[in-house]
Design an enzyme around this catalytic site. Structure first.
Site, PDB file in Angstrom:
ATOM      1  N   CYS A  31       7.211  -2.506  11.280  1.00  0.00           N
ATOM      2  CA  CYS A  31       7.577  -1.509  10.268  1.00  0.00           C
ATOM      3  C   CYS A  31       6.776  -0.233  10.485  1.00  0.00           C
ATOM      4  O   CYS A  31       5.546  -0.246  10.380  1.00  0.00           O
ATOM      5  CB  CYS A  31       7.324  -2.043   8.866  1.00  0.00           C
ATOM      6  SG  CYS A  31       7.539  -0.749   7.609  1.00  0.00           S
ATOM      7  N   CYS A  34       4.254   0.765   7.585  1.00  0.00           N
ATOM      8  CA  CYS A  34       3.134  -0.098   7.206  1.00  0.00           C
ATOM      9  C   CYS A  34       1.819   0.529   7.690  1.00  0.00           C
ATOM     10  O   CYS A  34       1.831   1.426   8.541  1.00  0.00           O
ATOM     11  CB  CYS A  34       3.316  -1.496   7.823  1.00  0.00           C
ATOM     12  SG  CYS A  34       4.259  -2.627   6.765  1.00  0.00           S
ATOM     13  N   HIS A  95       4.259  -3.767   2.039  1.00  0.00           N
ATOM     14  CA  HIS A  95       5.638  -3.698   2.523  1.00  0.00           C
ATOM     15  C   HIS A  95       6.643  -4.336   1.569  1.00  0.00           C
ATOM     16  O   HIS A  95       7.813  -3.944   1.523  1.00  0.00           O
ATOM     17  CB  HIS A  95       5.715  -4.410   3.891  1.00  0.00           C
ATOM     18  CG  HIS A  95       7.065  -4.354   4.546  1.00  0.00           C
ATOM     19  ND1 HIS A  95       7.443  -3.316   5.380  1.00  0.00           N
ATOM     20  CD2 HIS A  95       8.133  -5.184   4.472  1.00  0.00           C
ATOM     21  CE1 HIS A  95       8.694  -3.522   5.805  1.00  0.00           C
ATOM     22  NE2 HIS A  95       9.129  -4.650   5.264  1.00  0.00           N
ATOM     23  N   ASN A 135      16.373   6.655  -1.723  1.00  0.00           N
ATOM     24  CA  ASN A 135      17.519   5.783  -1.471  1.00  0.00           C
ATOM     25  C   ASN A 135      16.971   4.375  -1.412  1.00  0.00           C
ATOM     26  O   ASN A 135      16.187   4.049  -0.521  1.00  0.00           O
ATOM     27  CB  ASN A 135      18.189   6.117  -0.142  1.00  0.00           C
ATOM     28  CG  ASN A 135      18.684   7.546  -0.101  1.00  0.00           C
ATOM     29  OD1 ASN A 135      19.032   8.126  -1.136  1.00  0.00           O
ATOM     30  ND2 ASN A 135      18.709   8.131   1.089  1.00  0.00           N
ATOM     31  N   HIS A 146      10.446  -0.734   3.657  1.00  0.00           N
ATOM     32  CA  HIS A 146       9.142  -0.412   3.074  1.00  0.00           C
ATOM     33  C   HIS A 146       9.341   0.586   1.923  1.00  0.00           C
ATOM     34  O   HIS A 146      10.109   1.535   2.059  1.00  0.00           O
ATOM     35  CB  HIS A 146       8.246   0.197   4.162  1.00  0.00           C
ATOM     36  CG  HIS A 146       6.797   0.192   3.790  1.00  0.00           C
ATOM     37  ND1 HIS A 146       5.872  -0.640   4.376  1.00  0.00           N
ATOM     38  CD2 HIS A 146       6.110   0.906   2.864  1.00  0.00           C
ATOM     39  CE1 HIS A 146       4.679  -0.429   3.844  1.00  0.00           C
ATOM     40  NE2 HIS A 146       4.805   0.508   2.914  1.00  0.00           N
ATOM     41  N   HIS A 148       9.574   3.569  -0.103  1.00  0.00           N
ATOM     42  CA  HIS A 148       9.335   4.979   0.187  1.00  0.00           C
ATOM     43  C   HIS A 148      10.471   5.836  -0.354  1.00  0.00           C
ATOM     44  O   HIS A 148      11.559   5.343  -0.639  1.00  0.00           O
ATOM     45  CB  HIS A 148       9.207   5.209   1.707  1.00  0.00           C
ATOM     46  CG  HIS A 148      10.527   5.140   2.430  1.00  0.00           C
ATOM     47  ND1 HIS A 148      11.205   3.947   2.643  1.00  0.00           N
ATOM     48  CD2 HIS A 148      11.307   6.103   2.983  1.00  0.00           C
ATOM     49  CE1 HIS A 148      12.328   4.183   3.291  1.00  0.00           C
ATOM     50  NE2 HIS A 148      12.429   5.484   3.514  1.00  0.00           N
TER      51      HIS A 148
END
Lengths: 327, 327
Positions: A31, A34, A95, A135, A146, A148
């Site tokens: 990821c 992360c 995460h 989104n 993750h 955000h």
């Protein structure tokens, strides 16, 4: 190829960013958002732990030093550079959480971050409008799970915000008042569509909800932008954002996808002219019309711009109130 | 509850049709659009075989005798009846085909049907704008896989068509010309974005494509609506529609989903005023940005109305031309 092209048949600009076709897509193991752990492959964030991090999107739609357009400009089809800013805001180094899982003080910190970035990006000469958004979920196209969000610093007022400002202008011409102040006042009197009201903030299902479980959040007093909010108002906004996100997850017992965005004051032009027309608000648009069914934007919505909604806003609000209070 | 509600913050109407929440959803066995076979359970179509059938949608967003709105009207939030028409157009009695599979004479018949229904619905006092469209494929939300389209007779010019007419009006004020005539002429000269051109019709990827593989079809000569087309023009449109649909299926070797819609003359107001501003065109918007990836409408598009496209229109047109000619 990164450029903006004008559509003379709708009087709107469209942005092209073909390098985005290769952006990171649902990585199974690694990821990039992360923390970078000692000795492990570096992610986009060079810290072993963090609270909130913002940085430039590696695959930006708008950038401060955009390339020259590849296609030639003409009178019929004007072309422009895709100047502006695109930032990523990572909410947590964990995460596995979502915005709804964040502790209250982390949400409060995010409000400060969004306000601060609005101010910083808005001061850039290429940026005319700052829109923080998130989104959430694969059904709205999120390619990284993750937790955000993003902040777009647009080189012009985007089409939908422009239409909102035009509508606010004609309402003000007709009545002398801010249309959003009128809406918030109406909802607080009627209460039928209110999901939560506290500390000078209201969350409600709009009378004209385009998405069945759409919720808007706005301050009762006229505030135009995130940077304008004082400490108390930021605290109130944070509480309301967390309330709505957590209510969504309780509605059907799963983490509900949504598109969430801030609508606020343009950062170009005369702020004193815009301020009476711009009433800060947050729009949450979940794609679900039922636990197992999505509302698709198809013929009527996409081609006609005419939304048809399957759920009465008063009923959606009552379900959300029940979910909020635990039934 | 079936009613229209006004959104004063964007100056747009939204329609509510809560009975649509119970519409037929991906039936596994019984298809309501198949022919009714002797002795079998009756479908919505009481014939054992047929070519093309149109009938009123059982779950309409707009209807000729709509119920009174349930919610009260007010100065801030006007409410209106959801008057208008919603029809289904079934393309074939063969459940397993798509529009791209239809024989040429069937496509030609559909052009006549769309033109005829535009005329008939447009004459109704409740209908101000007629939009034939097709939602094809599960990824755009189609709930019935039998080949069919829809026709909406809207009680007002829908928001996106209104914006197109406004843009055409300001282009005409500035240049004295029809913006779509200018666009078609430009594309025929440049050729880079043209997918097919034949018999007075052009299919091209718009300079400002909002969807990566978007294709528009328009007549080279200024025609305002389907009913205006003469026999030759209808033949040319049928050929072009079939060409585009078949090209899409050859692009990646599978039946490509899309939203397809006709944009034409409003049926209310003075046709002589509208005619110079309205240039008939068809818009195909496939949701794919790659064989295995969709373009989602998320934060920037939904909340901002600002589209970001990942594929250069010139490249999409070149891929579509190659698919059309079999490479």
């Amino acid at each position: 190829m990164t450029e903006r092209r004008y559509d003379p048949t709708t009087d709107e600009w469209v942005t092209f960013a073909t390098h985005r076709q290769n952006r990171t897509y649902k990585p199974a193991e690694f990821c990039p958002l992360c923390p970078t752990l000692p000795g492990a492959e570096p992610t986009e964030i060079p810290y072993p732990s963090f609270e909130v991090v913002t940085f430039d999107n590696l695959f930006p739609s708008f950038s401060p030093h955009p390339p020259e357009p590849e296609v030639g400009t003409s009178e019929l089809y004007p072309v422009a550079v895709a100047a502006g800013r695109c930032e990523v805001v990572v909410y947590s180094d964990d995460h596995s959480v979502t915005f709804a899982d964040l502790l209250d003080d982390r949400v409060r910190m995010l409000v400060d971050v969004w306000a601060d970035r609005t101010e910083v990006l808005g001061e850039e000469p290429t940026v005319a409008y700052v829109m923080p958004f998130e989104n959430k979920g694969e059904t709205v196209g999120t390619t990284l799970s993750h937790p955000h969000g993003q902040i777009y610093g647009y080189p012009e007022i985007p089409p939908r915000a422009r239409r909102e400002l035009q509508a606010a202008h004609s309402h003000r011409d007709r009545t002398g008042r801010c249309v959003h102040c009128d809406v918030v006042g109406f909802e607080l009197r009627e209460r039928r569509r209110v999901v939560a009201a506290d500390r000078g903030w209201v969350a409600w299902v709009p009378f004209w909800a385009r998405f069945p479980y759409e919720v808007h959040i706005a301050p009762v007093r006229h505030r135009s932008s995130l940077p304008e909010l004082d400490d108390d108002e930021r605290e109130g906004l944070a509480v309301m954002l967390a309330t709505v996100a957590r209510t969504y997850d309780r509605l059907w017992g799963f983490s509900l996808p949504y598109v969430m965005a801030f609508h606020q004051l343009p950062t170009d032009g005369d702020a004193d002219d815009w301020r009476p027309l711009s009433h800060l608000h947050v729009e949450f648009a979940p794609p679900n019309r039922a636990p197992d069914r999505l509302k698709y934007l198809a013929g009527s919505e996409l081609a006609g711009g005419a939304f048809v909604t399957d759920v009465a806003p008063e009923r959606a609000a009552s379900e959300l109130r029940a979910a909020r209070s635990g039934r």
